[in-house]
Motif scaffolding. Structure first.
Motif, PDB file in Angstrom:
ATOM      1  N   GLU A 262      10.079  60.886  53.720  1.00 30.66           N
ATOM      2  CA  GLU A 262      10.810  62.110  53.418  1.00 30.66           C
ATOM      3  C   GLU A 262      10.600  62.506  51.955  1.00 30.66           C
ATOM      4  O   GLU A 262      10.547  63.680  51.627  1.00 30.66           O
ATOM      5  CB  GLU A 262      12.301  61.890  53.673  1.00 30.66           C
ATOM      6  CG  GLU A 262      13.161  63.097  53.398  1.00 30.66           C
ATOM      7  CD  GLU A 262      14.605  62.837  53.721  1.00 30.66           C
ATOM      8  OE1 GLU A 262      15.308  62.287  52.857  1.00 30.66           O
ATOM      9  OE2 GLU A 262      15.037  63.170  54.844  1.00 30.66           O
ATOM     10  N   ARG A 263      10.461  61.524  51.100  1.00 26.94           N
ATOM     11  CA  ARG A 263      10.363  61.791  49.664  1.00 26.94           C
ATOM     12  C   ARG A 263       9.369  60.832  49.026  1.00 26.94           C
ATOM     13  O   ARG A 263       9.385  59.637  49.321  1.00 26.94           O
ATOM     14  CB  ARG A 263      11.745  61.612  49.044  1.00 26.94           C
ATOM     15  CG  ARG A 263      11.808  61.876  47.577  1.00 26.94           C
ATOM     16  CD  ARG A 263      13.225  61.763  47.110  1.00 26.94           C
ATOM     17  NE  ARG A 263      13.271  61.889  45.660  1.00 26.94           N
ATOM     18  CZ  ARG A 263      14.365  61.749  44.962  1.00 26.94           C
ATOM     19  NH1 ARG A 263      15.495  61.480  45.565  1.00 26.94           N
ATOM     20  NH2 ARG A 263      14.345  61.869  43.655  1.00 26.94           N
ATOM     21  N   VAL A 264       8.503  61.354  48.151  1.00 25.79           N
ATOM     22  CA  VAL A 264       7.503  60.539  47.446  1.00 25.79           C
ATOM     23  C   VAL A 264       7.600  60.838  45.951  1.00 25.79           C
ATOM     24  O   VAL A 264       7.717  61.999  45.556  1.00 25.79           O
ATOM     25  CB  VAL A 264       6.066  60.858  47.928  1.00 25.79           C
ATOM     26  CG1 VAL A 264       5.045  60.035  47.144  1.00 25.79           C
ATOM     27  CG2 VAL A 264       5.921  60.621  49.418  1.00 25.79           C
ATOM     28  N   THR A 265       7.565  59.803  45.137  1.00 24.79           N
ATOM     29  CA  THR A 265       7.544  59.954  43.684  1.00 24.79           C
ATOM     30  C   THR A 265       6.382  59.138  43.136  1.00 24.79           C
ATOM     31  O   THR A 265       6.235  57.960  43.478  1.00 24.79           O
ATOM     32  CB  THR A 265       8.858  59.445  43.047  1.00 24.79           C
ATOM     33  OG1 THR A 265       9.966  60.099  43.652  1.00 24.79           O
ATOM     34  CG2 THR A 265       8.865  59.696  41.550  1.00 24.79           C
ATOM     35  N   LYS A 266       5.557  59.777  42.296  1.00 26.11           N
ATOM     36  CA  LYS A 266       4.450  59.088  41.625  1.00 26.11           C
ATOM     37  C   LYS A 266       4.639  59.244  40.124  1.00 26.11           C
ATOM     38  O   LYS A 266       4.929  60.344  39.648  1.00 26.11           O
ATOM     39  CB  LYS A 266       3.099  59.678  42.034  1.00 26.11           C
ATOM     40  CG  LYS A 266       2.769  59.527  43.503  1.00 26.11           C
ATOM     41  CD  LYS A 266       1.405  60.145  43.803  1.00 26.11           C
ATOM     42  CE  LYS A 266       1.041  60.005  45.265  1.00 26.11           C
ATOM     43  NZ  LYS A 266      -0.304  60.554  45.559  1.00 26.11           N
ATOM     44  N   MET A 267       4.483  58.161  39.397  1.00 19.94           N
ATOM     45  CA  MET A 267       4.624  58.208  37.951  1.00 19.94           C
ATOM     46  C   MET A 267       3.992  56.986  37.321  1.00 19.94           C
ATOM     47  O   MET A 267       3.648  56.012  38.002  1.00 19.94           O
ATOM     48  CB  MET A 267       6.094  58.291  37.570  1.00 19.94           C
ATOM     49  CG  MET A 267       6.893  57.027  37.864  1.00 19.94           C
ATOM     50  SD  MET A 267       8.641  57.179  37.486  1.00 19.94           S
ATOM     51  CE  MET A 267       9.183  57.993  38.985  1.00 19.94           C
ATOM     52  N   SER A 268       3.831  57.014  36.004  1.00 19.52           N
ATOM     53  CA  SER A 268       3.430  55.844  35.248  1.00 19.52           C
ATOM     54  C   SER A 268       4.694  55.201  34.701  1.00 19.52           C
ATOM     55  O   SER A 268       5.592  55.904  34.212  1.00 19.52           O
ATOM     56  CB  SER A 268       2.497  56.213  34.101  1.00 19.52           C
ATOM     57  OG  SER A 268       1.254  56.649  34.610  1.00 19.52           O
ATOM     58  N   VAL A 269       4.786  53.890  34.798  1.00 20.01           N
ATOM     59  CA  VAL A 269       5.985  53.174  34.364  1.00 20.01           C
ATOM     60  C   VAL A 269       5.600  52.006  33.481  1.00 20.01           C
ATOM     61  O   VAL A 269       4.459  51.529  33.519  1.00 20.01           O
ATOM     62  CB  VAL A 269       6.800  52.658  35.575  1.00 20.01           C
ATOM     63  CG1 VAL A 269       7.275  53.809  36.436  1.00 20.01           C
ATOM     64  CG2 VAL A 269       6.003  51.663  36.395  1.00 20.01           C
ATOM     65  N   ARG A 270       6.554  51.530  32.683  1.00 27.14           N
ATOM     66  CA  ARG A 270       6.369  50.294  31.947  1.00 27.14           C
ATOM     67  C   ARG A 270       6.762  49.146  32.875  1.00 27.14           C
ATOM     68  O   ARG A 270       7.766  49.230  33.584  1.00 27.14           O
ATOM     69  CB  ARG A 270       7.223  50.279  30.700  1.00 27.14           C
ATOM     70  CG  ARG A 270       6.668  51.142  29.590  1.00 27.14           C
ATOM     71  CD  ARG A 270       7.565  51.034  28.358  1.00 27.14           C
ATOM     72  NE  ARG A 270       6.971  51.716  27.215  1.00 27.14           N
ATOM     73  CZ  ARG A 270       7.113  53.007  26.969  1.00 27.14           C
ATOM     74  NH1 ARG A 270       7.825  53.750  27.796  1.00 27.14           N
ATOM     75  NH2 ARG A 270       6.542  53.545  25.917  1.00 27.14           N
ATOM     76  N   TYR A 271       6.006  48.081  32.782  1.00 31.37           N
ATOM     77  CA  TYR A 271       6.139  46.995  33.770  1.00 31.37           C
ATOM     78  C   TYR A 271       5.891  45.681  33.054  1.00 31.37           C
ATOM     79  O   TYR A 271       4.946  45.557  32.276  1.00 31.37           O
ATOM     80  CB  TYR A 271       5.072  47.264  34.838  1.00 31.37           C
ATOM     81  CG  TYR A 271       4.819  46.212  35.876  1.00 31.37           C
ATOM     82  CD1 TYR A 271       5.336  46.351  37.158  1.00 31.37           C
ATOM     83  CD2 TYR A 271       3.991  45.116  35.606  1.00 31.37           C
ATOM     84  CE1 TYR A 271       5.050  45.410  38.140  1.00 31.37           C
ATOM     85  CE2 TYR A 271       3.699  44.193  36.591  1.00 31.37           C
ATOM     86  CZ  TYR A 271       4.240  44.341  37.854  1.00 31.37           C
ATOM     87  OH  TYR A 271       3.958  43.426  38.821  1.00 31.37           O
ATOM     88  N   THR A 272       6.770  44.705  33.251  1.00 31.92           N
ATOM     89  CA  THR A 272       6.527  43.386  32.713  1.00 31.92           C
ATOM     90  C   THR A 272       6.795  42.341  33.776  1.00 31.92           C
ATOM     91  O   THR A 272       7.726  42.479  34.575  1.00 31.92           O
ATOM     92  CB  THR A 272       7.360  43.085  31.439  1.00 31.92           C
ATOM     93  OG1 THR A 272       6.946  41.839  30.883  1.00 31.92           O
ATOM     94  CG2 THR A 272       8.848  43.063  31.711  1.00 31.92           C
ATOM     95  N   ASN A 273       5.945  41.348  33.834  1.00 29.40           N
ATOM     96  CA  ASN A 273       6.075  40.244  34.775  1.00 29.40           C
ATOM     97  C   ASN A 273       6.644  39.069  34.001  1.00 29.40           C
ATOM     98  O   ASN A 273       6.038  38.602  33.049  1.00 29.40           O
ATOM     99  CB  ASN A 273       4.710  39.902  35.356  1.00 29.40           C
ATOM    100  CG  ASN A 273       4.771  38.838  36.417  1.00 29.40           C
ATOM    101  OD1 ASN A 273       5.753  38.118  36.538  1.00 29.40           O
ATOM    102  ND2 ASN A 273       3.721  38.708  37.198  1.00 29.40           N
ATOM    103  N   LEU A 274       7.815  38.609  34.389  1.00 28.78           N
ATOM    104  CA  LEU A 274       8.466  37.525  33.670  1.00 28.78           C
ATOM    105  C   LEU A 274       7.894  36.186  34.055  1.00 28.78           C
ATOM    106  O   LEU A 274       8.236  35.181  33.487  1.00 28.78           O
ATOM    107  CB  LEU A 274       9.985  37.554  33.932  1.00 28.78           C
ATOM    108  CG  LEU A 274      10.676  38.886  33.698  1.00 28.78           C
ATOM    109  CD1 LEU A 274      12.147  38.776  33.995  1.00 28.78           C
ATOM    110  CD2 LEU A 274      10.455  39.392  32.291  1.00 28.78           C
TER     111      LEU A 274
END
Length: 196
Positions: A184-196
């Motif tokens: 029903e809804r799609v969002t695309k973006m660039s995000v900050r991401y960290t793997n702990l």
């Protein structure tokens, strides 16, 4: 349109003992408000994860989660940030910019969700076998009956040793998944991401 309610959130392994998970939830709830149980789905199967929505800006959530993850062996553990103003001023963890695709599927109950999740896992397995594209998705069934799916282009190509994450064929593959899922809804973006 970006869901402003999800400016920063954490995803953490939920396979630990119940008393450990209660400790983690109690600590993290100081900095957030929504806690959801869900799954990380990959071509290799699924594992339980907990989603935490982080509401306090510049809080030490990354350091706290890193400590808890190390103490209790809670892996996978990730923090994702959609709004740059939400980032803690200091952090020992390496932050990466990655592409994120989120989508929502309404009108699901637990039974329909489990059937959908099994079909989705099979599709990810087929994509990996046929096209060598590894998709990792974090999914949960919301209280309103909407399935939330989040995927990040966070893998490295097998022979690549640099610091940039992501593989070029990931975005086209996600477009195919969206077409299959008919969300029903799609969002695309660039995000900050960290793997702990």
């Amino acid at each position: 349109m970006v869901n402003e309610a999800l400016q920063m959130y954490a995803l953490i392994d939920a396979s630990a003992a119940p008393e450990v998970l209660e400790t983690v939830k109690r600590v993290v709830s100081t900095y957030g408000r929504r806690i959801r149980n869900g799954f990380v789905v990959t071509p290799h199967g699924e594992d339980k994860v907990i989603f935490f929505e982080i509401k306090k800006k510049e809080c030490p959530i990354v350091e706290i989660l890193s400590m808890l993850a190390e103490k209790y062996s809670l892996y996978p553990a990730y923090v994702v940030q959609e709004n740059k103003d939400h980032l803690p001023k200091r952090s020992r963890n390496e932050w990466y910019m990655v592409d994120e695709v989120k989508f929502e599927l309404p009108n699901m109950d637990v039974e329909k969700f489990n059937v959908w999740k099994a079909a989705y896992a099979q599709m990810l397995k087929t994509i990996y076998r046929d096209n060598s594209v590894f998709i990792k998705s974090f999914v949960y069934l919301g209280k309103s009956g909407t399935v939330h799916v989040m995927s990040f282009n966070s893998e490295r190509a097998p022979k690549y040793r640099g610091m940039m994450l992501g593989v070029p064929e990931w975005n086209d593959t996600m477009d195919g998944i969206i077409k299959w899922a008919e969300p029903e809804r799609v969002t695309k973006m660039s995000v900050r991401y960290t793997n702990l």
